[in-house]
Design a protein around this motif. Structure first.
Motif, mmCIF file in Angstrom:
data_model
loop_
_atom_site.group_PDB
_atom_site.id
_atom_site.type_symbol
_atom_site.label_atom_id
_atom_site.label_comp_id
_atom_site.label_asym_id
_atom_site.label_seq_id
_atom_site.Cartn_x
_atom_site.Cartn_y
_atom_site.Cartn_z
ATOM 1 N N PHE A 36 0.832 -1.207 0.000
ATOM 2 C CA PHE A 36 0.000 0.000 0.000
ATOM 3 C C PHE A 36 0.863 1.252 0.000
ATOM 4 O O PHE A 36 1.997 1.261 0.461
ATOM 5 N N ASP A 37 0.265 2.302 -0.545
ATOM 6 C CA ASP A 37 0.907 3.617 -0.587
ATOM 7 C C ASP A 37 -0.184 4.672 -0.515
ATOM 8 O O ASP A 37 -1.369 4.369 -0.700
ATOM 9 N N SER A 38 0.233 5.915 -0.307
ATOM 10 C CA SER A 38 -0.716 7.026 -0.292
ATOM 11 C C SER A 38 -1.232 7.335 -1.693
ATOM 12 O O SER A 38 -1.965 8.301 -1.876
ATOM 13 N N GLY A 39 -0.853 6.548 -2.665
ATOM 14 C CA GLY A 39 -1.313 6.776 -4.037
ATOM 15 C C GLY A 39 -0.619 5.854 -5.002
ATOM 16 O O GLY A 39 -0.331 4.696 -4.693
ATOM 17 N N ILE A 40 -0.287 6.392 -6.176
ATOM 18 C CA ILE A 40 0.267 5.567 -7.250
ATOM 19 C C ILE A 40 1.779 5.385 -7.132
ATOM 20 O O ILE A 40 2.359 4.525 -7.783
ATOM 21 N N GLU A 58 9.602 -3.280 -8.834
ATOM 22 C CA GLU A 58 10.838 -3.963 -8.442
ATOM 23 C C GLU A 58 10.536 -5.320 -7.812
ATOM 24 O O GLU A 58 11.223 -6.308 -8.076
ATOM 25 N N VAL A 59 9.506 -5.376 -6.977
ATOM 26 C CA VAL A 59 9.120 -6.642 -6.335
ATOM 27 C C VAL A 59 8.658 -7.643 -7.386
ATOM 28 O O VAL A 59 9.051 -8.812 -7.379
ATOM 29 N N HIS A 60 7.840 -7.178 -8.324
ATOM 30 C CA HIS A 60 7.310 -8.077 -9.358
ATOM 31 C C HIS A 60 8.416 -8.557 -10.296
ATOM 32 O O HIS A 60 8.406 -9.706 -10.740
ATOM 33 N N THR A 61 9.381 -7.693 -10.576
ATOM 34 C CA THR A 61 10.510 -8.090 -11.430
ATOM 35 C C THR A 61 11.332 -9.190 -10.769
ATOM 36 O O THR A 61 11.740 -10.168 -11.418
ATOM 37 N N LEU A 62 11.565 -9.059 -9.467
ATOM 38 C CA LEU A 62 12.369 -10.047 -8.739
ATOM 39 C C LEU A 62 11.579 -11.314 -8.425
ATOM 40 O O LEU A 62 12.140 -12.420 -8.419
ATOM 41 N N LEU A 63 10.272 -11.153 -8.193
ATOM 42 C CA LEU A 63 9.425 -12.285 -7.771
ATOM 43 C C LEU A 63 8.199 -12.393 -8.684
ATOM 44 O O LEU A 63 7.067 -12.203 -8.253
ATOM 45 N N PRO A 64 8.416 -12.724 -9.962
ATOM 46 C CA PRO A 64 7.307 -12.694 -10.931
ATOM 47 C C PRO A 64 6.217 -13.726 -10.669
ATOM 48 O O PRO A 64 5.093 -13.573 -11.153
ATOM 49 N N ASN A 65 6.520 -14.782 -9.911
ATOM 50 C CA ASN A 65 5.522 -15.827 -9.658
ATOM 51 C C ASN A 65 4.607 -15.502 -8.477
ATOM 52 O O ASN A 65 3.646 -16.229 -8.226
ATOM 53 N N GLU A 66 4.922 -14.436 -7.770
ATOM 54 C CA GLU A 66 4.094 -14.076 -6.617
ATOM 55 C C GLU A 66 2.842 -13.323 -7.063
ATOM 56 O O GLU A 66 2.894 -12.449 -7.914
ATOM 57 N N ASN A 67 1.711 -13.692 -6.463
ATOM 58 C CA ASN A 67 0.487 -12.906 -6.623
ATOM 59 C C ASN A 67 0.619 -11.646 -5.764
ATOM 60 O O ASN A 67 1.285 -11.669 -4.727
ATOM 61 N N SER A 68 0.003 -10.554 -6.187
ATOM 62 C CA SER A 68 0.084 -9.347 -5.378
ATOM 63 C C SER A 68 -1.195 -8.527 -5.470
ATOM 64 O O SER A 68 -1.927 -8.588 -6.459
ATOM 65 N N ILE A 69 -1.444 -7.772 -4.405
ATOM 66 C CA ILE A 69 -2.558 -6.822 -4.358
ATOM 67 C C ILE A 69 -1.986 -5.476 -3.944
ATOM 68 O O ILE A 69 -1.328 -5.367 -2.905
ATOM 69 N N TYR A 70 -2.212 -4.475 -4.766
ATOM 70 C CA TYR A 70 -1.688 -3.131 -4.507
ATOM 71 C C TYR A 70 -2.848 -2.211 -4.164
ATOM 72 O O TYR A 70 -3.866 -2.186 -4.865
ATOM 73 N N LEU A 71 -2.670 -1.426 -3.106
ATOM 74 C CA LEU A 71 -3.700 -0.511 -2.638
ATOM 75 C C LEU A 71 -3.205 0.922 -2.751
ATOM 76 O O LEU A 71 -2.224 1.304 -2.114
ATOM 77 N N ALA A 72 -3.881 1.727 -3.574
ATOM 78 C CA ALA A 72 -3.518 3.140 -3.756
ATOM 79 C C ALA A 72 -4.538 4.010 -3.033
ATOM 80 O O ALA A 72 -5.673 4.161 -3.492
ATOM 81 N N ASP A 73 -4.138 4.582 -1.900
ATOM 82 C CA ASP A 73 -5.041 5.425 -1.116
ATOM 83 C C ASP A 73 -4.949 6.882 -1.603
ATOM 84 O O ASP A 73 -4.699 7.804 -0.825
ATOM 85 N N SER A 74 -5.168 7.058 -2.895
ATOM 86 C CA SER A 74 -4.974 8.376 -3.520
ATOM 87 C C SER A 74 -5.916 9.435 -2.978
ATOM 88 O O SER A 74 -5.601 10.625 -2.990
ATOM 89 N N LYS A 75 -7.079 9.008 -2.479
ATOM 90 C CA LYS A 75 -8.047 9.955 -1.922
ATOM 91 C C LYS A 75 -7.442 10.738 -0.751
ATOM 92 O O LYS A 75 -7.810 11.883 -0.494
#
Length: 259
Positions: free
Chosen positions: A10-14, A22-39
């Motif tokens: 998660f991050d305060s936005g994008i 970087e995480v996906h490049t190093l660990l391409p087989n991992e599933n991930s969920i990204y949370l953008a709290d842009s509001k």
């Protein structure tokens, strides 16, 4: 906990997508969920109590999605809230801090610049990091306005160029040879930054180090996804999904959710 469960970020936005990449490049087989709290962006202008509260809310959203590890892909949230998160939740957390140490150790001019948010520069964790390098002059600069412009998709705007010049030119005049980017949004400005600073000034961000630490913690906890398939990536935002889609080149599923 299943090894196939997703990594949460998660991050305060994008901006934290720079860490996710970087995480996906190093660990391409991992599933991930990204949370953008842009509001609620930027976190850097909020109080510590507000940052802790938002970080807990984001964590609980990701835990409800069965995330096995959480990357706090936000410098401000890490430096202000990760201690509280680790005390409150029984899941491994990876934080992101300005990469002061490698810059300070390798600096030949003994002068480095740090561009970060107010929330990061004012945090106790940041001040402890600075105190570890008394022989190096550290020039701190708050990146006023940068996160808002990036969140609006105005990465190549004249406003960004003008702000960066006003922030970076004084650092260059003081002979920095390293520039530390202390906000996960700022790597998206590297092409603009390179037009302003001399070629001999090295730019450092924390993305690669965070990815390696994520792999290490997954290995240590025996949580690595052992499948050979490319992982599924889902992105949530509580603001305009088009901005997030553009930064990801429309390559992934982006879901609007008012969390």
């Amino acid at each position: 906990m299943k090894n196939t469960n997703p990594i949460g970020l998660f991050d305060s936005g994008i901006g934290g997508t720079s860490i996710w990449k970087e995480v996906h490049t190093l660990l391409p087989n991992e599933n991930s969920i990204y949370l953008a709290d842009s509001k609620n962006a930027p976190y850097g202008l909020k109080t510590k109590e507000e940052i802790v509260s938002l970080s807990c809310k984001n964590t609980e959203f990701l835990l409800n999605q069965n995330c096995k590890l959480i990357v706090v892909a936000c410098n401000t949230a890490t430096t202000n809230a990760i201690k509280e998160l680790r005390e409150k939740y029984d899941v491994p957390f990876i934080g992101i801090e300005p990469a002061i140490k490698p810059a300070a150790i390798n600096s030949k001019t003994h002068c480095i610049g740090i561009l970060a948010t107010k929330g990061t520069l004012n945090s106790e964790l940041f001040h402890k990091s600075v105190m570890n390098h008394p022989d190096v002059t550290i020039i701190e600069q708050i990146g006023h306005g940068l996160v808002q412009l990036i969140e609006n998709g105005d990465i190549e705007s004249p406003e960004i160029k003008e702000l960066l010049e006003s922030y970076l030119t004084p650092m260059v005049k003081k002979n920095i040879d390293y520039l530390v980017l202390g906000c996960s949004h700022y790597p998206y400005l590297i092409p603009q930054i390179k037009k302003i600073i001399p070629a001999n000034v090295q730019i450092i961000d924390s993305g690669e180090a965070v990815a390696k630490q994520t792999r290490n913690i997954l290995e240590k906890n025996k949580l690595l996804n052992q499948t050979n398939e490319i992982g599924k990536q889902i992105f949530y935002t509580n603001s305009d999904p088009e901005v997030l889609k553009n930064i990801l080149n429309n390559s992934y599923e982006v879901v609007f959710k008012n969390f």
